[in-house]
Design a protein around this motif. Structure first.
Motif, PDB file in Angstrom:
ATOM      1  N   GLY B  93     -18.383  26.433  -0.203  1.00 12.70           N
ATOM      2  CA  GLY B  93     -18.417  26.614   1.248  1.00 12.70           C
ATOM      3  C   GLY B  93     -19.559  27.501   1.720  1.00 12.70           C
ATOM      4  N   TRP B  94     -20.593  27.641   0.885  1.00  9.96           N
ATOM      5  CA  TRP B  94     -21.737  28.462   1.286  1.00  9.96           C
ATOM      6  C   TRP B  94     -22.700  27.646   2.150  1.00  9.96           C
ATOM      7  CZ3 TRP B  94     -20.600  28.856  -4.229  1.00  9.96           C
ATOM      8  CH2 TRP B  94     -19.890  30.031  -4.552  1.00  9.96           C
ATOM      9  N   TRP B  95     -23.474  28.332   2.963  1.00 14.85           N
ATOM     10  CA  TRP B  95     -24.456  27.670   3.812  1.00 14.85           C
ATOM     11  C   TRP B  95     -25.717  27.360   3.015  1.00 14.85           C
ATOM     12  CZ3 TRP B  95     -24.748  30.555   9.199  1.00 14.85           C
ATOM     13  CH2 TRP B  95     -23.465  30.538   9.786  1.00 14.85           C
ATOM     14  N   LEU B  96     -26.450  26.389   3.576  1.00 16.64           N
ATOM     15  CA  LEU B  96     -27.728  25.986   2.990  1.00 16.64           C
ATOM     16  C   LEU B  96     -28.841  26.431   3.936  1.00 16.64           C
ATOM     17  CD1 LEU B  96     -28.741  24.100   0.593  1.00 16.64           C
ATOM     18  CD2 LEU B  96     -28.951  22.308   2.329  1.00 16.64           C
ATOM     19  N   GLU B  97     -29.883  27.079   3.395  1.00 17.97           N
ATOM     20  CA  GLU B  97     -31.072  27.341   4.214  1.00 17.97           C
ATOM     21  C   GLU B  97     -32.088  26.253   3.920  1.00 17.97           C
ATOM     22  OE1 GLU B  97     -33.923  30.985   5.367  1.00 17.97           O
ATOM     23  OE2 GLU B  97     -34.218  30.343   3.307  1.00 17.97           O
ATOM     24  N   ALA B  98     -32.409  25.449   4.950  1.00 17.24           N
ATOM     25  CA  ALA B  98     -33.395  24.384   4.784  1.00 17.24           C
ATOM     26  C   ALA B  98     -34.780  24.941   5.067  1.00 17.24           C
ATOM     27  CB  ALA B  98     -33.090  23.237   5.732  1.00 17.24           C
ATOM     28  N   ASN B  99     -35.700  24.730   4.116  1.00 20.61           N
ATOM     29  CA  ASN B  99     -37.088  25.155   4.323  1.00 20.61           C
ATOM     30  C   ASN B  99     -38.038  23.976   4.402  1.00 20.61           C
ATOM     31  OD1 ASN B  99     -36.953  28.085   4.403  1.00 20.61           O
ATOM     32  ND2 ASN B  99     -36.086  27.875   2.353  1.00 20.61           N
ATOM     33  N   ASP B 100     -37.478  22.780   4.474  1.00 21.35           N
ATOM     34  CA  ASP B 100     -38.223  21.526   4.570  1.00 21.35           C
ATOM     35  C   ASP B 100     -37.262  20.607   5.326  1.00 21.35           C
ATOM     36  OD1 ASP B 100     -40.308  19.621   2.548  1.00 21.35           O
ATOM     37  OD2 ASP B 100     -38.604  18.653   3.513  1.00 21.35           O
ATOM     38  N   ILE B 104     -32.848  19.879   5.767  1.00 23.79           N
ATOM     39  CA  ILE B 104     -32.005  19.611   6.945  1.00 23.79           C
ATOM     40  C   ILE B 104     -31.272  18.273   6.740  1.00 23.79           C
ATOM     41  CG2 ILE B 104     -32.034  19.061   9.422  1.00 23.79           C
ATOM     42  CD1 ILE B 104     -32.695  21.946   9.206  1.00 23.79           C
ATOM     43  N   ALA B 105     -32.002  17.296   6.189  1.00 26.60           N
ATOM     44  CA  ALA B 105     -31.416  15.964   6.005  1.00 26.60           C
ATOM     45  C   ALA B 105     -30.252  16.002   5.018  1.00 26.60           C
ATOM     46  CB  ALA B 105     -32.493  14.990   5.520  1.00 26.60           C
ATOM     47  N   VAL B 106     -30.426  16.680   3.891  1.00 25.13           N
ATOM     48  CA  VAL B 106     -29.343  16.660   2.890  1.00 25.13           C
ATOM     49  C   VAL B 106     -28.182  17.573   3.299  1.00 25.13           C
ATOM     50  CG1 VAL B 106     -30.904  16.099   0.979  1.00 25.13           C
ATOM     51  CG2 VAL B 106     -30.265  18.483   1.373  1.00 25.13           C
ATOM     52  N   GLY B 107     -28.456  18.527   4.194  1.00 25.66           N
ATOM     53  CA  GLY B 107     -27.383  19.422   4.626  1.00 25.66           C
ATOM     54  C   GLY B 107     -26.729  18.990   5.926  1.00 25.66           C
ATOM     55  N   GLU B 108     -27.202  17.905   6.492  1.00 24.88           N
ATOM     56  CA  GLU B 108     -26.743  17.480   7.821  1.00 24.88           C
ATOM     57  C   GLU B 108     -25.216  17.425   7.912  1.00 24.88           C
ATOM     58  OE1 GLU B 108     -28.511  13.843   9.217  1.00 24.88           O
ATOM     59  OE2 GLU B 108     -27.465  13.964  11.139  1.00 24.88           O
ATOM     60  N   GLY B 109     -24.694  18.003   8.989  1.00 28.77           N
ATOM     61  CA  GLY B 109     -23.256  17.963   9.211  1.00 28.77           C
ATOM     62  C   GLY B 109     -22.513  19.151   8.605  1.00 28.77           C
ATOM     63  N   ARG B 110     -23.205  19.889   7.727  1.00 29.91           N
ATOM     64  CA  ARG B 110     -22.597  21.093   7.169  1.00 29.91           C
ATOM     65  C   ARG B 110     -23.346  22.312   7.725  1.00 29.91           C
ATOM     66  NH1 ARG B 110     -22.548  22.688   2.486  1.00 29.91           N
ATOM     67  NH2 ARG B 110     -20.700  23.874   2.974  1.00 29.91           N
ATOM     68  N   PRO B 111     -22.767  23.521   7.632  1.00 28.89           N
ATOM     69  CA  PRO B 111     -23.443  24.685   8.219  1.00 28.89           C
ATOM     70  C   PRO B 111     -24.763  24.985   7.508  1.00 28.89           C
ATOM     71  CG  PRO B 111     -21.155  25.194   7.617  1.00 28.89           C
ATOM     72  CD  PRO B 111     -21.459  23.856   7.062  1.00 28.89           C
ATOM     73  N   MET B 112     -25.790  25.175   8.308  1.00 30.66           N
ATOM     74  CA  MET B 112     -27.117  25.417   7.743  1.00 30.66           C
ATOM     75  C   MET B 112     -27.837  26.531   8.480  1.00 30.66           C
ATOM     76  SD  MET B 112     -28.894  21.713   7.114  1.00 30.66           S
ATOM     77  CE  MET B 112     -28.299  20.905   8.584  1.00 30.66           C
ATOM     78  N   VAL B 113     -28.837  27.075   7.776  1.00 23.91           N
ATOM     79  CA  VAL B 113     -29.822  27.944   8.394  1.00 23.91           C
ATOM     80  C   VAL B 113     -31.131  27.152   8.400  1.00 23.91           C
ATOM     81  CG1 VAL B 113     -31.065  30.136   8.209  1.00 23.91           C
ATOM     82  CG2 VAL B 113     -28.686  29.983   7.408  1.00 23.91           C
ATOM     83  N   LEU B 129     -31.301  21.013  16.524  1.00 22.96           N
ATOM     84  CA  LEU B 129     -30.885  21.493  15.199  1.00 22.96           C
ATOM     85  C   LEU B 129     -29.404  21.848  15.189  1.00 22.96           C
ATOM     86  CD1 LEU B 129     -33.989  23.697  14.269  1.00 22.96           C
ATOM     87  CD2 LEU B 129     -33.304  21.536  13.188  1.00 22.96           C
ATOM     88  N   ARG B 130     -28.935  22.391  16.298  1.00 18.31           N
ATOM     89  CA  ARG B 130     -27.520  22.743  16.397  1.00 18.31           C
ATOM     90  C   ARG B 130     -26.647  21.497  16.234  1.00 18.31           C
ATOM     91  NH1 ARG B 130     -25.314  23.050  21.043  1.00 18.31           N
ATOM     92  NH2 ARG B 130     -23.254  23.949  21.350  1.00 18.31           N
ATOM     93  N   ARG B 131     -27.104  20.402  16.792  1.00 11.69           N
ATOM     94  CA  ARG B 131     -26.323  19.163  16.712  1.00 11.69           C
ATOM     95  C   ARG B 131     -26.182  18.651  15.278  1.00 11.69           C
ATOM     96  NH1 ARG B 131     -29.351  16.933  21.218  1.00 11.69           N
ATOM     97  NH2 ARG B 131     -29.967  15.103  20.011  1.00 11.69           N
ATOM     98  N   VAL B 132     -27.132  18.992  14.409  1.00  9.12           N
ATOM     99  CA  VAL B 132     -27.030  18.481  13.034  1.00  9.12           C
ATOM    100  C   VAL B 132     -26.440  19.517  12.079  1.00  9.12           C
ATOM    101  CG1 VAL B 132     -28.828  16.743  13.300  1.00  9.12           C
ATOM    102  CG2 VAL B 132     -29.465  19.032  12.505  1.00  9.12           C
ATOM    103  N   GLY B 133     -26.016  20.655  12.595  1.00  7.75           N
ATOM    104  CA  GLY B 133     -25.284  21.600  11.750  1.00  7.75           C
ATOM    105  C   GLY B 133     -25.876  22.996  11.622  1.00  7.75           C
ATOM    106  N   VAL B 134     -27.046  23.201  12.203  1.00  9.60           N
ATOM    107  CA  VAL B 134     -27.696  24.506  12.041  1.00  9.60           C
ATOM    108  C   VAL B 134     -26.952  25.582  12.839  1.00  9.60           C
ATOM    109  CG1 VAL B 134     -29.812  25.818  12.514  1.00  9.60           C
ATOM    110  CG2 VAL B 134     -29.952  23.523  11.505  1.00  9.60           C
ATOM    111  N   LYS B 135     -26.645  26.682  12.139  1.00 12.56           N
ATOM    112  CA  LYS B 135     -25.902  27.784  12.765  1.00 12.56           C
ATOM    113  C   LYS B 135     -26.783  29.008  12.984  1.00 12.56           C
ATOM    114  CE  LYS B 135     -21.827  25.774  12.163  1.00 12.56           C
ATOM    115  NZ  LYS B 135     -21.327  25.013  13.317  1.00 12.56           N
ATOM    116  N   ARG B 136     -27.885  29.041  12.264  1.00  8.26           N
ATOM    117  CA  ARG B 136     -28.790  30.193  12.403  1.00  8.26           C
ATOM    118  C   ARG B 136     -30.213  29.695  12.222  1.00  8.26           C
ATOM    119  NH1 ARG B 136     -26.304  34.113   9.293  1.00  8.26           N
ATOM    120  NH2 ARG B 136     -27.397  33.665   7.376  1.00  8.26           N
ATOM    121  N   VAL B 137     -31.119  30.241  13.019  1.00  5.97           N
ATOM    122  CA  VAL B 137     -32.525  29.836  12.946  1.00  5.97           C
ATOM    123  C   VAL B 137     -33.377  31.054  12.617  1.00  5.97           C
ATOM    124  CG1 VAL B 137     -34.515  29.105  14.331  1.00  5.97           C
ATOM    125  CG2 VAL B 137     -32.346  27.862  14.518  1.00  5.97           C
TER     126      VAL B 137
END
Lengths: 335, 306
Positions: B93-100, B104-113, B129-137
């Motif tokens: 249940g950990w978040w993913l930080e997308a740097n590419d 974002i694509a592989v984490g879509e729908g789950r909580p992300m940075v 970005l919020r719509r695809v799961g991003v919780k922090r920018v």
């Protein structure tokens, strides 16, 4: 017969656009005279009237015209960018080239009939990213950042059905484009926001006796001795010291030129070969477009025996800084 | 404001990396730990599965743990790493930080940075970005205080936590080419893992002797460390939720303590800056981006360039 790969030429103004069309381009691309495009150099680019005239000229000759809108809107006033999307749709351009998620989203919803090409500034270099843009914004094509080898492009083609466009000739960005902060680190001016890397107003050439120094902002980019040709100061083509040597730490000045690998590149499945250089002269556009047209036609005449002609290489080298060329990242060993 | 420790950008090897994260988790009071290799898939850093083990060991510290993706994903093998990292993060249940954007694509729908390498320049992008799961920018590093403040002001209807890169060598760019290998006249394919010999990267100097950039494999960073310690009041007032400190090989615990002391008001901005300068061996910092100026420069206030 398989559809021929497209020769796509840059246009910094109307005369260059006509030169591209007259010299055999299948498609041209240009941007507006403001911060919405990533070649926002002084004295260049198109007004709305120019754009109408350019598209009309291209279409009369059966050539496609793509409009570039590839910077990132700023928070204080994004209206210029959104308005430009609407204007481009109204112009009847064949495609709009964009990088920003907000603009892609807007364009896809407001102008679903306008094909979107994902700009190199979006730095989409892998299948999940490209397919994400396709899923959300229906992109028709992606312009690949100059980070993939030909083998990687060929393999990518099996994991995504979005059309691929690659750079074939011209200035070589060696970094993941749209995400490179080297220029703003030295100058304070962001290519992503203002549309210009290494802006002329931050560049200085200083003569000191028989030595020539180039600077970007306050940063010395290179120092040249007598008889050495000075390159335009961009950090990635600068001469610095690392590991006790002074050399072009990132890349030598020169041009990308794929002619030697043209069959490999075409056979990797790309649909378009892009010529870089909206900031270059009409004669550059004419020469490079003509040579690339001849080379592509020659390949299709006889793919098995294709060889780049010495004459072509010479003509292309004459257009390029330092008169040298590289296959860049298309060739694994460059990395 | 909370304090995060960004992903380690250097090649320290599996053991040193693990020891570092364990030490940071249990011996410092940072709030968030980003773990994962962001620069180069060739490095002998922790695999997604090893990161999962590590995250389980770190969890009792009570820190928020985030899995950071590669900054530039270029082939099928690296895509596989992305998918495995996203799966590992999802396991606990950990978040993913997308740097590419692939992240974002592989984490879509789950909580992300959305990490600092995602080009988040305007509130409309944040809304998407919020719509695809991003919780922090995490803001792109080159944004000025006024740009960031403007974006946050216009985020009216959007819930989003904003993080700023506040301390350490600035990640300026990625390339397919390895500049560390090149400096030793190796190719990337045969790099001899030279990054492993440079715990904080290699200096790239101008011909007139300015320490300008840091070569770190396929990544290029600032030579000077970015430092916003003397503008933390301004960051808080702007609405920044998290300040990110970037790992370095020496003195990280002490650096974190100075930041925590500053944020708790135990040190003044001037005093905290003095302490960090000491810990930085007296070398100058940079902060120009914050003031809308060249990133390499340092301003004590908006005027005096150093």
């Amino acid at each position: 017969m398989k559809k021929k790969v497209e020769v796509l030429a840059p246009a910094g103004n109307l005369p260059s656009l006509r030169a591209a069309v007259d010299n055999g381009a299948d498609a041209v691309y240009f941007g507006f005279r403001n911060a919405t495009n990533a070649r926002n150099f002084e004295g260049l680019n198109f007004s709305l009237e120019d754009a109408k005239a350019g598209i009309s000229y291209a279409h009369r000759h059966g050539v496609k015209a793509n409009v570039v809108l590839n910077t990132f809107p700023q928070a204080d006033d994004p209206t210029l960018w959104f308005r430009t999307v609407d204007e481009t749709a109204a112009l009847g351009a064949d495609a709009i080239i964009m990088a920003n998620l907000a603009l892609l989203d807007y364009c896809h919803r407001q102008h679903p009939q306008l094909p979107i090409h994902l700009s190199v500034q979006a730095s989409a270099s892998n299948a999940p990213a490209i397919n994400f843009y396709q899923r959300h914004f229906g992109i028709a094509r992606v312009i690949l950042p100059r980070v993939l080898t030909v083998a990687e492009i060929r393999a990518l083609k099996t994991r995504s059905d979005v059309d691929l466009e690659v750079f074939a000739f011209g200035g070589l960005c060696v970094m993941a484009e749209g995400r490179c902060y080297l220029s703003s680190f030295a100058t304070g001016v962001s290519p992503n926001i203002e549309g210009v890397c290494s802006p002329a107003r931050a560049v200085r050439f200083e003569n000191d006796g028989d030595r020539l120094t180039t600077r970007l902002g306050n940063i010395m980019i290179a120092q040249y001795g007598p008889g050495e040709e000075a390159a335009y100061p961009t950090i990635c083509k600068g001469r610095f010291e690392a590991n006790d040597h002074v050399y072009h730490v990132m890349e030598e000045p020169g041009s990308l030129n794929i002619l030697e690998m043209l069959p490999d590149v075409i056979e990797s499945g790309v649909v378009s070969l892009k010529i870089e250089g909206r900031q270059r002269t009409k004669s550059y556009v004419a020469t490079v477009t003509r040579v690339l047209r001849q080379a592509v036609d020659s390949y299709y005449d006889n793919p098995q025996t294709f060889q780049p002609k010495g004459k072509w290489i010479k003509e292309l080298n004459a257009t390029s800084e330092g008169a040298t060329h590289t296959l860049g990242t298309y060739e694994q060993r460059w990395q | 404001m909370r304090v995060s420790l960004g992903p380690c950008q250097f090649d320290w090897g599996k053991h040193a990396l693990k020891d570092f994260y364990l030490k940071m988790a249990f011996e410092t009071a940072v709030d968030i730990l980003y773990i994962g290799e962001i620069v180069c898939s060739k490095r002998q850093s922790l695999t997604p599965e090893e990161l999962l083990d590590l995250a389980r060991q770190l969890e009792p510290s009570g820190k928020e743990i985030v899995f950071s993706t590669l900054g530039l994903v270029m082939n099928a093998a690296e895509e596989d790493l992305l998918y495995r990292l996203a799966a590992a993060a999802a396991t606990g249940g950990w978040w993913l930080e997308a740097n590419d954007m692939g992240g974002i694509a592989v984490g879509e729908g789950r909580p992300m940075v959305a990490g600092p390498h995602i080009t988040t320049y305007n509130p409309e992008t944040i809304a998407f970005l919020r719509r695809v799961g991003v919780k922090r920018v995490v803001f792109p590093i080159e944004l000025s205080a006024s740009s960031m403040a403007q974006i946050i002001r216009r985020l009216t209807a959007e819930e989003m936590e904003m993080e700023v890169f506040a301390y350490g060598k600035l990640p300026l760019t990625f390339s397919a080419r390895c500049y560390t290998a090149r400096a030793f006249r190796y190719s990337k394919a045969n790099c001899q893992f030279k990054c492993g010999d440079h715990a904080d990267g290699m200096v790239m100097r101008t011909q007139d002797g300015t320490d300008f950039l840091t070569i770190n494999g396929t990544q290029t960073m600032s030579y000077r460390r970015y430092n916003l310690i003397d503008v933390t009041d301004q960051l808080a007032a702007m609405g920044i939720g998290v300040v990110r400190l970037s790992p370095q090989s020496q003195g990280m615990k002490e650096i974190i303590q100075v930041w925590l002391d500053r944020l708790q008001g135990l040190l003044s901005g001037v005093e905290a800056l003095r302490r960090l300068t000491e810990l930085n061996g007296g070398e100058p910092f940079c902060n120009g981006y914050f003031f809308g100026r060249p990133g390499h420069d340092f301003f004590v206030n908006d005027n005096d360039r150093i």
